[in-house]
Design a protein around this motif. Structure first.
Motif, short mmCIF file in Angstrom:
data_model
loop_
_atom_site.label_atom_id
_atom_site.label_comp_id
_atom_site.label_asym_id
_atom_site.label_seq_id
_atom_site.Cartn_x
_atom_site.Cartn_y
_atom_site.Cartn_z
N CYS A 1 15.20 19.53 118.65
CA CYS A 1 14.58 20.79 118.50
C CYS A 1 15.50 21.88 118.69
O CYS A 1 15.64 22.55 119.77
N PRO A 2 16.48 22.14 117.62
CA PRO A 2 17.23 23.29 117.99
C PRO A 2 16.97 24.77 117.96
O PRO A 2 17.57 25.61 118.45
N THR A 3 15.65 25.03 117.57
CA THR A 3 14.96 26.27 117.77
C THR A 3 14.65 26.60 118.87
O THR A 3 14.78 27.98 119.48
N ILE A 4 13.86 25.56 119.69
CA ILE A 4 13.62 25.76 121.12
C ILE A 4 14.43 25.08 122.10
O ILE A 4 13.91 23.81 122.17
N LEU A 5 15.40 25.53 122.56
CA LEU A 5 16.28 24.46 123.43
C LEU A 5 15.77 24.12 124.98
O LEU A 5 14.78 24.91 125.25
N PRO A 6 15.90 22.90 125.24
CA PRO A 6 15.43 22.49 126.61
C PRO A 6 16.10 23.56 127.61
O PRO A 6 17.06 24.15 127.68
N ARG A 7 15.27 23.44 128.86
CA ARG A 7 15.77 24.49 129.82
C ARG A 7 15.90 23.68 131.05
O ARG A 7 15.10 22.57 131.36
N PHE A 8 16.97 23.97 131.82
CA PHE A 8 17.37 23.23 133.03
C PHE A 8 17.38 24.15 134.28
O PHE A 8 17.31 25.20 134.29
N SER A 9 17.00 23.16 135.28
CA SER A 9 16.97 23.72 136.74
C SER A 9 17.72 22.93 137.69
O SER A 9 17.74 21.76 137.44
N TRP A 10 18.50 23.40 138.69
CA TRP A 10 18.96 22.59 139.63
C TRP A 10 18.50 23.05 140.82
O TRP A 10 18.07 23.68 141.37
N SER A 11 18.74 21.97 141.78
CA SER A 11 18.29 21.93 143.11
C SER A 11 19.22 22.69 144.14
O SER A 11 18.76 22.64 145.38
N HIS A 12 20.35 22.96 143.44
CA HIS A 12 21.22 23.65 144.21
C HIS A 12 21.55 25.07 143.73
O HIS A 12 21.93 25.05 142.39
N PRO A 13 21.86 25.93 144.31
CA PRO A 13 22.30 27.29 143.92
C PRO A 13 23.73 27.33 143.53
O PRO A 13 24.55 26.38 144.02
N GLY A 14 24.05 28.21 142.45
CA GLY A 14 25.45 28.06 142.04
C GLY A 14 25.35 28.94 140.71
O GLY A 14 24.67 29.43 140.16
N SER A 15 26.74 29.05 140.11
CA SER A 15 26.98 29.36 138.81
C SER A 15 26.63 28.27 137.72
O SER A 15 27.12 27.42 137.83
N VAL A 16 25.73 28.60 136.96
CA VAL A 16 25.26 27.86 135.74
C VAL A 16 25.58 28.55 134.37
O VAL A 16 25.48 29.66 134.14
N SER A 17 26.11 27.45 133.59
CA SER A 17 26.39 27.85 132.04
C SER A 17 25.75 26.66 131.21
O SER A 17 25.63 25.54 131.69
N SER A 18 25.64 27.01 129.87
CA SER A 18 25.01 25.99 129.21
C SER A 18 25.61 26.13 127.65
O SER A 18 26.10 27.10 127.27
N ARG A 19 25.71 24.96 127.03
CA ARG A 19 25.98 25.10 125.57
C ARG A 19 25.09 23.91 124.86
O ARG A 19 24.70 23.21 125.34
N SER A 20 25.08 24.19 123.57
CA SER A 20 24.55 23.20 122.70
C SER A 20 25.42 22.81 121.61
O SER A 20 26.10 23.73 121.04
#
Length: 231
Positions: free
Chosen positions: A165-184
């Protein structure tokens, strides 16, 4: 933007190969089977070709139909009334004049297995139903995401999943705070990979503690993986 670039890639590469090799045949190039998570969406890539007309009449009208048996699933005809089963769930993405018959199916249900086939109608020429079909392998639950972690001065953790599903990408959440980036990125004509990367400066309290990544897919399905941080 990635979806538009992907269509351009299909038109410049796949259609050129298909037309150059079989310009005198009715051929549709599409996957035979696509695994899809229930509730998510799927883009079915499709390129078609047809024999060159002997008449000099200019073709300027194309009607495209994705079919399941005798039921019309999607069409490029504006305001066409689809059945309740597919109403507002499909979108004809391809431009038929460019020989692209790509379709999107959203909110995939267990009954959306197909088989689906494509039919083209050209009023100034001919109509044809392509014999090859696409089936959908509807998955009830997603696979756990893949995780990796590197520890130097900082902790760098990656979490990735493949999807359709490239039109609505999965969303990620982490159990630890920090700087987050994403790519597809596109893996093939129907499969994509999306990755989330978390970076943070570790504390002594983080040693030997689990770090978790949770993925939320289109449709509400979730998957989770954890990895132990060794400092």
């Amino acid at each position: 933007m990635e979806l538009k670039l992907w269509f351009s890639f299909l038109l410049l590469n796949v259609i050129y190969d298909v037309q150059s090799q079989s310009a005198s045949k009715w051929i549709a190039n599409m996957p035979t089977n696509i695994p899809v998570l229930q509730g998510s969406c799927v883009v079915i890539p499709c390129i078609y070709t047809y024999p060159k007309p002997t008449s000099k009449r200019i073709l300027n009208r194309w009607k495209g139909f994705w079919m399941k048996g005798k039921t019309i699933v999607s069409t490029n005809i504006p305001k066409w009334k689809l059945t309740e089963e597919y109403k507002k769930r499909t979108q004809f993405l391809g431009k038929l004049q460019g020989r692209n018959c790509t379709m999107l199916l959203d909110a995939v249900r267990p009954t959306d297995v197909g088989p689906f086939y494509f039919r083209i109608e050209m009023p100034q020429y001919k109509s044809f139903s392509y014999p090859n079909t696409v089936t959908i392998d509807v998955k009830s639950n997603p696979e756990p995401p893949s995780m990796s972690v590197r520890v130097y001065d900082k902790v760098t953790a990656s979490c990735s999943v493949t999807h359709s599903c490239p039109t609505i990408l999965p969303r990620f959440s982490w159990s630890h705070p920090g700087s987050v980036s994403s790519r597809s990125k596109k893996l093939n004509t129907w499969q994509w990979e999306t990755e989330s990367t978390l970076t943070f400066v570790p504390q002594t309290t983080d040693s030997n503690m689990p770090l978790s990544c949770t993925v939320l897919y289109r449709g509400g399905k979730r998957a989770k993986s954890s990895i132990i941080i060794s400092i």
